[in-house]
Enzyme design. Structure first.
Site, PDB file in Angstrom:
ATOM      1  N   LYS A  22      -6.634 -11.506 -10.042  1.00  0.00           N
ATOM      2  CA  LYS A  22      -7.609 -11.426  -9.155  1.00  0.00           C
ATOM      3  C   LYS A  22      -8.720 -10.443  -9.740  1.00  0.00           C
ATOM      4  CE  LYS A  22      -8.539 -11.297  -4.353  1.00  0.00           C
ATOM      5  NZ  LYS A  22      -8.123 -11.016  -3.037  1.00  0.00           N
ATOM      6  N   LYS A  74     -12.123  -4.260  -8.466  1.00  0.00           N
ATOM      7  CA  LYS A  74     -12.902  -2.970  -8.878  1.00  0.00           C
ATOM      8  C   LYS A  74     -11.695  -2.316  -9.650  1.00  0.00           C
ATOM      9  CE  LYS A  74     -15.479   0.965  -7.484  1.00  0.00           C
ATOM     10  NZ  LYS A  74     -15.660   1.896  -6.559  1.00  0.00           N
ATOM     11  N   LYS A  77       0.766  -1.216   0.072  1.00  0.00           N
ATOM     12  CA  LYS A  77      -0.090  -0.008  -0.155  1.00  0.00           C
ATOM     13  C   LYS A  77       0.767   1.391   0.057  1.00  0.00           C
ATOM     14  CE  LYS A  77      -4.571  -1.402   1.518  1.00  0.00           C
ATOM     15  NZ  LYS A  77      -5.765  -0.957   2.211  1.00  0.00           N
TER      16      LYS A  77
END
Ligand code: SF4
Length: 329
Positions: free
Chosen positions: A191, A194, A111
């Site tokens: 995977k 969105k 992240k």
């Protein structure tokens, strides 16, 4: 009944990867565990987000979960920020966890790379809040995918460290790995997500789903209908595994290998089978959307129940740590 905790971010919508990879399992598990599911808005604010969209996203996530089969009676579904104890316990846990352990977490590294302009303390502290989410309810079981196992291990470590310093208080929770393999996106590159725009949304109409599926990648060897293919390398074949009965999957595989069926035929069978799962979920979504007040009331009651449990855990923790209430002196 053992206590189960899990959380989901208010992303604003659900896709079939969320459903088959996690929520379907939560629906089953609510009959076996005392289940708490949280829409984790405090986690969601660790990245930049649209403030105006947040309330709708949080509520839609709750509606979506109920539409998927999360039961009003069996599961305590609540909004994380409506239970302040999560943040309080996080602060307490911060004082027993060495900084180095947080810096080593894979998700923090990922992240931080993705959000270079906003590497805030919350990103680093994310696993501590997750540990607090679970342990404030003395959660014993956490259903997760493989990518989250490290965080459950971390929560166990938090329990061990707290218990060693202040006395036996928290259980060592266990990861319950979901049986469903990770759901690949329509582009076949990774995977379903969105951000990769490779998803089928749970509440999308069939026509929209077909538009996406009809152009989705398949085995590149099948340029013409007469070319035989290898189902095992095809993304659509993997998606069949989620919704198509076993004997029909074998027919699809045979048809693919012998060029007995074309890719469009195969995709039509997939969408047809998918809609048998999605139709009732979409119906329930419409139904819950028409009684939003009732859903909001249940969420408010659930948060009140969670605050009671959280209050009792925090009181126990503070007593063990020699913190207030001072009137007991
Ligand atoms: S027939 Fe089906 S499994 Fe075979 S390549 Fe086409 S879409 Fe994939």
């Amino acid at each position: 009944m053992a206590t189960l905790f899990t959380g989901i971010q208010p992303t604003g919508f659900l896709h079939i990867g969320n459903y088959f990879g996690a929520i379907k399992n939560w629906v089953k598990l609510q009959y076996e565990y005392d289940s708490y599911i949280s829409v984790v808005d405090y986690h969601a604010i660790t990245v930049l987000y649209e403030v105006d969209n947040m309330p709708q996203n949080v509520f839609d996530m709750a509606l979506g979960l109920y539409a998927c089969g999360i039961d009003f009676e069996r599961t305590t579904l609540f909004i994380q920020s409506e239970v302040p104890g999560h943040a309080e316990l996080t602060w307490i846990f911060n004082t027993v966890i060495p900084l180095g352990e947080l810096e080593r977490m894979t998700q923090f590294k990922d992240k931080s790379r993705q959000n270079r302009a906003n590497v805030n303390v919350g990103l680093l502290d994310y696993p501590v809040l997750q540990a607090a989410d679970i342990l404030i309810y003395k959660g014993e079981v956490v259903p997760v995918g493989e990518d989250q196992v490290q965080h459950v291990e971390f929560a166990r470590e938090v329990s061990r460290k707290f218990n060693a310093r202040y006395g036996e208080t928290f259980p060592e929770c266990k990861a319950l790995l979901t049986q469903t393999p990770r759901v690949m996106g329509l582009d076949g590159s990774g995977k379903m997500s969105k951000s990769e725009d490779n998803y089928i949304a749970l509440f999308e109409p069939e026509e929209e789903i077909w538009k996406k599926v009809s152009v989705a990648k398949t085995d590149p060897a099948r340029k013409r209908k007469t070319d035989p293919g290898t189902p095992e390398i095809c993304n659509i074949y993997a998606l069949h595994g989620l919704v198509t009965p076993k004997n029909a999957i074998e027919e699809v595989a045979e048809g693919c290998r012998t060029a007995g069926i074309g890719c469009l035929d195969c995709k039509k069978i997939f969408v047809e089978n998918l809609m048998t799962v999605l139709d009732p979920i979409q119906e329930r979504y419409k139904d819950f959307s028409s009684r939003k007040q009732q859903v909001r009331k249940v969420l408010t009651q659930n948060a009140a129940r969670c605050r009671e449990v959280a209050k009792s855990t925090i009181l126990e923790v503070k007593q063990k740590m020699g913190l207030s209430p001072v009137w007991e002196i």
